[in-house]
Write an enzyme that holds these catalytic residues in place. Sequence first.
Site, PDB file in Angstrom:
ATOM      1  N   HIS A 191       7.587  -9.992   6.859  1.00 54.09           N
ATOM      2  CA  HIS A 191       6.456  -9.344   6.233  1.00 54.09           C
ATOM      3  C   HIS A 191       6.842  -8.412   5.088  1.00 54.09           C
ATOM      4  O   HIS A 191       6.660  -8.761   3.925  1.00 54.09           O
ATOM      5  CB  HIS A 191       5.653  -8.615   7.331  1.00 54.09           C
ATOM      6  CG  HIS A 191       4.462  -7.884   6.838  1.00 54.09           C
ATOM      7  ND1 HIS A 191       3.597  -7.220   7.668  1.00 54.09           N
ATOM      8  CD2 HIS A 191       3.981  -7.672   5.589  1.00 54.09           C
ATOM      9  CE1 HIS A 191       2.641  -6.664   6.956  1.00 54.09           C
ATOM     10  NE2 HIS A 191       2.858  -6.915   5.688  1.00 54.09           N
ATOM     11  N   ASN A 222       0.855  -1.189   0.000  1.00 57.29           N
ATOM     12  CA  ASN A 222       0.000   0.000   0.000  1.00 57.29           C
ATOM     13  C   ASN A 222       0.885   1.232   0.000  1.00 57.29           C
ATOM     14  O   ASN A 222       2.017   1.201   0.474  1.00 57.29           O
ATOM     15  CB  ASN A 222      -1.006  -0.004   1.168  1.00 57.29           C
ATOM     16  CG  ASN A 222      -0.489  -0.766   2.356  1.00 57.29           C
ATOM     17  OD1 ASN A 222       0.346  -0.268   3.088  1.00 57.29           O
ATOM     18  ND2 ASN A 222      -0.949  -2.008   2.517  1.00 57.29           N
ATOM     19  N   SER A 272      -5.982  -1.836   4.640  1.00 57.35           N
ATOM     20  CA  SER A 272      -6.093  -2.443   5.985  1.00 57.35           C
ATOM     21  C   SER A 272      -4.868  -2.101   6.839  1.00 57.35           C
ATOM     22  O   SER A 272      -4.881  -2.294   8.043  1.00 57.35           O
ATOM     23  CB  SER A 272      -6.218  -3.963   5.847  1.00 57.35           C
ATOM     24  OG  SER A 272      -5.096  -4.470   5.142  1.00 57.35           O
ATOM     25  N   GLU A 273      -3.793  -1.605   6.190  1.00 51.19           N
ATOM     26  CA  GLU A 273      -2.570  -1.231   6.917  1.00 51.19           C
ATOM     27  C   GLU A 273      -2.456   0.282   7.072  1.00 51.19           C
ATOM     28  O   GLU A 273      -1.342   0.803   7.229  1.00 51.19           O
ATOM     29  CB  GLU A 273      -1.325  -1.783   6.197  1.00 51.19           C
ATOM     30  CG  GLU A 273      -1.285  -3.284   6.038  1.00 51.19           C
ATOM     31  CD  GLU A 273      -1.135  -4.059   7.345  1.00 51.19           C
ATOM     32  OE1 GLU A 273      -1.367  -3.481   8.430  1.00 51.19           O
ATOM     33  OE2 GLU A 273      -0.800  -5.244   7.272  1.00 51.19           O
ATOM     34  N   HIS A 311       6.549  -5.586  -0.291  1.00 52.73           N
ATOM     35  CA  HIS A 311       7.002  -6.905   0.163  1.00 52.73           C
ATOM     36  C   HIS A 311       8.236  -7.314  -0.656  1.00 52.73           C
ATOM     37  O   HIS A 311       8.195  -8.300  -1.401  1.00 52.73           O
ATOM     38  CB  HIS A 311       5.879  -7.935   0.014  1.00 52.73           C
ATOM     39  CG  HIS A 311       4.695  -7.694   0.897  1.00 52.73           C
ATOM     40  ND1 HIS A 311       3.594  -8.512   0.914  1.00 52.73           N
ATOM     41  CD2 HIS A 311       4.435  -6.722   1.807  1.00 52.73           C
ATOM     42  CE1 HIS A 311       2.695  -8.060   1.797  1.00 52.73           C
ATOM     43  NE2 HIS A 311       3.189  -6.961   2.333  1.00 52.73           N
ATOM     44  N   THR A 315      -8.002  -0.944  -0.029  1.00 49.55           N
ATOM     45  CA  THR A 315      -7.703  -2.302   0.446  1.00 49.55           C
ATOM     46  C   THR A 315      -8.079  -3.363  -0.588  1.00 49.55           C
ATOM     47  O   THR A 315      -9.087  -3.233  -1.290  1.00 49.55           O
ATOM     48  CB  THR A 315      -8.423  -2.582   1.789  1.00 49.55           C
ATOM     49  OG1 THR A 315      -7.968  -3.840   2.296  1.00 49.55           O
ATOM     50  CG2 THR A 315      -9.934  -2.573   1.666  1.00 49.55           C
ATOM     51  N   GLY A 316      -7.246  -4.377  -0.669  1.00 53.77           N
ATOM     52  CA  GLY A 316      -7.554  -5.555  -1.488  1.00 53.77           C
ATOM     53  C   GLY A 316      -7.333  -5.400  -2.980  1.00 53.77           C
ATOM     54  O   GLY A 316      -7.482  -6.370  -3.724  1.00 53.77           O
TER      55      GLY A 316
HETATM   56  P1  13P Z   1      -4.228  -3.767   1.690  1.00 51.43           P
HETATM   57  O1  13P Z   1      -4.661  -4.231   0.311  1.00 51.43           O
HETATM   58  O2  13P Z   1      -5.389  -3.743   2.649  1.00 51.43           O
HETATM   59  O3  13P Z   1      -3.506  -2.473   1.600  1.00 51.43           O
HETATM   60  O4  13P Z   1      -3.229  -4.869   2.269  1.00 51.43           O
HETATM   61  C1  13P Z   1      -2.113  -5.300   1.546  1.00 51.43           C
HETATM   62  C2  13P Z   1      -0.950  -5.733   2.390  1.00 51.43           C
HETATM   63  O5  13P Z   1       0.139  -5.881   1.894  1.00 51.43           O
HETATM   64  C3  13P Z   1      -1.108  -5.998   3.833  1.00 51.43           C
HETATM   65  O6  13P Z   1       0.163  -6.112   4.431  1.00 51.43           O
END
Ligand code: 13P
Length: 232
Positions: free
Chosen positions: A164, A36, A81-82, A103, A51-52
């Site tokens: 992570h 994100n 979500s972060e 990541h 998100t998502g």
């Molecule tokens: P989001 O799509 O909610 O931003 O989450 C992706 C993510 O990498 C969580 O660590």
Amino acid sequence: MPHAPWTEEETRIRQALCRIGALCYQRGTIVGADGNLSAKLSDGTIVITPTGAMKGFLEPEHMAKVDMQGRPIDQGPRASSEVGIHLVCYQERPDVQAIVHAHPPHAVALTIAEIDMQMPIIPEIIVTIGGIPTAPFGTPGTPELPETIRAIVRCSDTVIMKNHGSVTLGTNLMDAYKKLDMLEHTARILWLAHTARGGLSPLPEAAVQKLLATRAQLGITTRNTLENQCGM
Ligand code: 13P
């Protein structure tokens, strides 16, 4: 989806979020719906990826908008979500205007292998970022995760969350992206060296001090974890 006309600044930021998201995807530092990105507008509002979604394929109208407490401020898409990771960075670092959470595979692999990227090895990193601290594991998507990086981001623009992903802070999105790029490139070098030799050694202390002394000559004033240890 209809939206109020954006200011020139907000239009530019929404476009940059799309561009940098696509770049992360092309470079393999995010895959699927990972990661994100956010940036702060001059009125203090945060524009953040939804998100998502697949962050490599977003359009400007897909972004969410929240205030400094993470509350939505329009009827648009739901924020990442972060969002808590981004809020902690903006709270602790008023000088920061953009955040990229990705990541990057080699950097995350090093945390899993318990190889510390804070070790001073690569000259360019010693002079700029200073070292790359690792935050202890925190559960993604919970309030526990942002708290694992709170103290670290006070003295570092670059951090890897164990098992992570990375969080990089910048004066703008390209600056935050640049630090992600440097982080993953360094991790790749360290991984290759570790694989070839079965271990890593830091540069001697005198060499590290000599490199840190060049910061002033080069006019580099960014926070540096080797100069300002911050308990690391
Ligand atoms: P989001 O799509 O909610 O931003 O989450 C992706 C993510 O990498 C969580 O660590």
